[in-house]
Design an enzyme around this catalytic site. Structure first.
Site, PDB file in Angstrom:
ATOM      1  N   SER A 139      89.701  76.052  91.277  1.00  0.00           N
ATOM      2  CA  SER A 139      90.115  76.041  92.730  1.00  0.00           C
ATOM      3  C   SER A 139      91.402  74.307  92.910  1.00  0.00           C
ATOM      4  CB  SER A 139      89.193  74.954  93.476  1.00  0.00           C
ATOM      5  OG  SER A 139      88.608  75.843  94.144  1.00  0.00           O
ATOM      6  N   THR A 140      91.390  74.101  90.958  1.00  0.00           N
ATOM      7  CA  THR A 140      92.332  73.216  90.604  1.00  0.00           C
ATOM      8  C   THR A 140      92.911  73.363  89.587  1.00  0.00           C
ATOM      9  OG1 THR A 140      90.120  72.195  89.528  1.00  0.00           O
ATOM     10  CG2 THR A 140      90.664  71.250  92.046  1.00  0.00           C
TER      11      THR A 140
ATOM     12  N   LYS B 274      95.775  74.839  88.642  1.00  0.00           N
ATOM     13  CA  LYS B 274      97.017  75.276  89.688  1.00  0.00           C
ATOM     14  C   LYS B 274      97.850  75.345  89.210  1.00  0.00           C
ATOM     15  CE  LYS B 274      93.350  77.511  92.963  1.00  0.00           C
ATOM     16  NZ  LYS B 274      93.172  78.788  93.103  1.00  0.00           N
TER      17      LYS B 274
ATOM     18  N   CYS C 184      97.591  82.585  95.936  1.00  0.00           N
ATOM     19  CA  CYS C 184      96.532  81.630  95.905  1.00  0.00           C
ATOM     20  C   CYS C 184      97.010  81.164  97.823  1.00  0.00           C
ATOM     21  CB  CYS C 184      96.582  79.824  95.342  1.00  0.00           C
ATOM     22  SG  CYS C 184      95.171  78.559  96.422  1.00  0.00           S
TER      23      CYS C 184
ATOM     24  N   LYS D  24      89.533  89.971  93.220  1.00  0.00           N
ATOM     25  CA  LYS D  24      88.288  89.414  93.212  1.00  0.00           C
ATOM     26  C   LYS D  24      87.117  89.950  93.866  1.00  0.00           C
ATOM     27  CE  LYS D  24      90.024  85.278  93.601  1.00  0.00           C
ATOM     28  NZ  LYS D  24      90.560  84.698  91.861  1.00  0.00           N
TER      29      LYS D  24
ATOM     30  N   SER E  80      85.726  83.586  91.523  1.00  0.00           N
ATOM     31  CA  SER E  80      87.250  83.244  91.051  1.00  0.00           C
ATOM     32  C   SER E  80      87.304  83.195  89.458  1.00  0.00           C
ATOM     33  CB  SER E  80      87.466  82.360  92.224  1.00  0.00           C
ATOM     34  OG  SER E  80      89.421  82.288  92.105  1.00  0.00           O
TER      35      SER E  80
ATOM     36  N   HIS F  10      82.629  80.807  93.417  1.00  0.00           N
ATOM     37  CA  HIS F  10      83.575  80.068  94.236  1.00  0.00           C
ATOM     38  C   HIS F  10      83.433  78.589  95.529  1.00  0.00           C
ATOM     39  CE1 HIS F  10      87.161  77.857  96.744  1.00  0.00           C
ATOM     40  NE2 HIS F  10      88.119  78.568  95.633  1.00  0.00           N
TER      41      HIS F  10
ATOM     42  N   MET G  60      88.061  81.993  98.475  1.00  0.00           N
ATOM     43  CA  MET G  60      89.121  81.304  98.665  1.00  0.00           C
ATOM     44  C   MET G  60      90.276  81.741 100.077  1.00  0.00           C
ATOM     45  SD  MET G  60      88.111  83.012  95.903  1.00  0.00           S
ATOM     46  CE  MET G  60      87.397  84.069  95.514  1.00  0.00           C
TER      47      MET G  60
END
Length: 394
Positions: A67-68, A70, A104, A276, A307, A312, A316
């Site tokens: 999630s971070t 990117k 995303c 996914k 993910s 996750h 997402m």
């Protein structure tokens, strides 16, 4: 002995939905990184701090989670009737790799506000107070996203009382419309196998009922009970189980092959971002990762998605589009988990709480299509200025 100096590049660090990343304007990148290729990939990896065998991203801007880790590149749109081009790179944490294969959905929320603040949108179109509509060209998958961004006093409104499960603090609500999201150009149709439900055989693992769909992002939906799960699992139940993660990756690889996304199983290593894998279950009471109790009556179904090889922490955005789309089509595993029948919106439970997503699907000439998927998120600038990287790192 000479040492390469650090260079600084204008950048904005933003949260979008339940993700965050480093945003660049195309024109601000060093010249050799303004075009796709090794130099661009190397630059973004160094910005994030990858590859990092320690899995911490201590020497970069990344957060060592899917999630971070990117990056986003935006610029004035090259496509008619659009305002901004948006290119998304998912940076691998422990490998020297940037995946450009998908979008995303969470960071899509931040593109409209940044385009306004960066002067990409004609000031005449920005109201003093109200909503500014931004048409975004998602360059990875060639799709249109329409962002409805709140404006107060002629500036993007970032604070507000909209609460998003998976994000600690409230912010201003931004509504996103994903137009015609049902075909990413690779599978050729919403259901690349031609079926709403398939028997997906995974040698050495098992055969599973699966709904394989290309909407928002290619996604393989499985039945939680068939996997031995309740559908209410939190991250630790999956991510602390190496055998479970290996099983999901094997399913993902064979699903990608069946969907025509790869030509052989070895290619899955270079396609980490998609497809996914998700599993669904009927609504039931559960406790989210924040300790919040959520009753079965508050949701239509449960959904959990992986993910970059891990479950996750929330959902997402692109997978939420896939959930909403599949839920609207009678006969899919997602629709069955939601109780069946026709529907244009669902609220599903995920590890951090709940999320509502709508989709408008119809049958045309014997083929299912979806014209629009809608959901609300929020975005906020966390930091702006320059990011620094060693000048010889790309």
């Amino acid at each position: 002995m000479s040492h390469a100096p650090q260079i600084r590049i204008p950048a904005t660090y933003m949260r979008g939905g339940t993700s965050k990343g480093v945003f660049f304007r195309l024109e601000d990148l060093p010249e050799r990184a303004r075009v796709p290729g090794p130099a661009r990939d190397a630059l973004l990896m160094r910005v994030i701090g990858s590859p990092d065998p320690y899995g911490k991203h201590t020497d970069g801007m990344g957060g060592a989670t899917s999630s971070t880790s990117k990056c986003v590149i935006i610029g004035k749109s090259s496509v008619p009737d659009h305002d901004v081009d948006y290119l998304y790179g998912q940076v691998s944490i422990d490998k020297a790799f940037v995946d450009w294969s998908g979008n995303c959905g969470n960071l899509s929320t931040a593109v409209g506000p940044l385009a306004i603040a960066a002067g990409i949108i004609d000031p005449a179109r920005i109201p003093q107070d109200g909503i500014c509509t931004v048409r975004i060209w998602q360059a990875n998958i060639g799709k249109t996203i329409v962002a409805h961004v709140p404006i107060t006093g002629g500036q993007v409104q970032e604070t507000g009382d909209f609460e998003l499960d998976g994000v600690t603090f409230p912010a201003a609500e931004i509504q996103l419309e994903f137009l015609n999201p049902s075909d990413d150009g690779e599978g050729g149709s919403m259901f690349p196998t031609g079926n709403l439900v398939d028997d997906l055989e995974v040698p050495g693992v098992g055969t599973f009922k699966a709904t394989m769909i290309t909407a928002g992002i290619p996604t393989i939906f499985l039945d939680a009970a068939e996997l031995g799960y309740t559908g209410t699992e939190l991250q630790g139940a999956i991510n602390d189980d190496p055998k479970a993660l290996a099983r999901f990756e094997a399913i993902r690889a064979h699903g990608a092959l069946r969907m025509g996304l790869i030509e052989n199983l070895d290619q899955i290593a270079t396609r980490q971002h998609s497809p996914k894998v998700a599993f669904v279950a009927p609504a039931q009471d559960y406790v989210s990762s924040s300790g919040k109790r959520i009753a079965a009556g508050e949701i239509d179904l449960h959904a959990r998605a992986l993910s970059m090889g891990k479950l996750h922490h929330a959902m997402m955005g692109t997978a939420a589009v896939a959930i909403g789309t599949a839920a609207s089509i009678p006969g899919t595993l997602v629709n069955r988990a939601a109780g069946g029948g026709e529907r244009e919106a669902v609220r599903f439970g995920h590890p951090s709480g709940t999320l509502r997503v709508g989709a408008q699907a119809r049958m045309d000439d014997g083929q299912w299509t979806v014209t629009k998927a809608i959901m609300s998120r929020s975005a906020r600038v966390l930091m702006e200025g320059w990011v620094r990287v060693p000048g010889d790192s790309f």
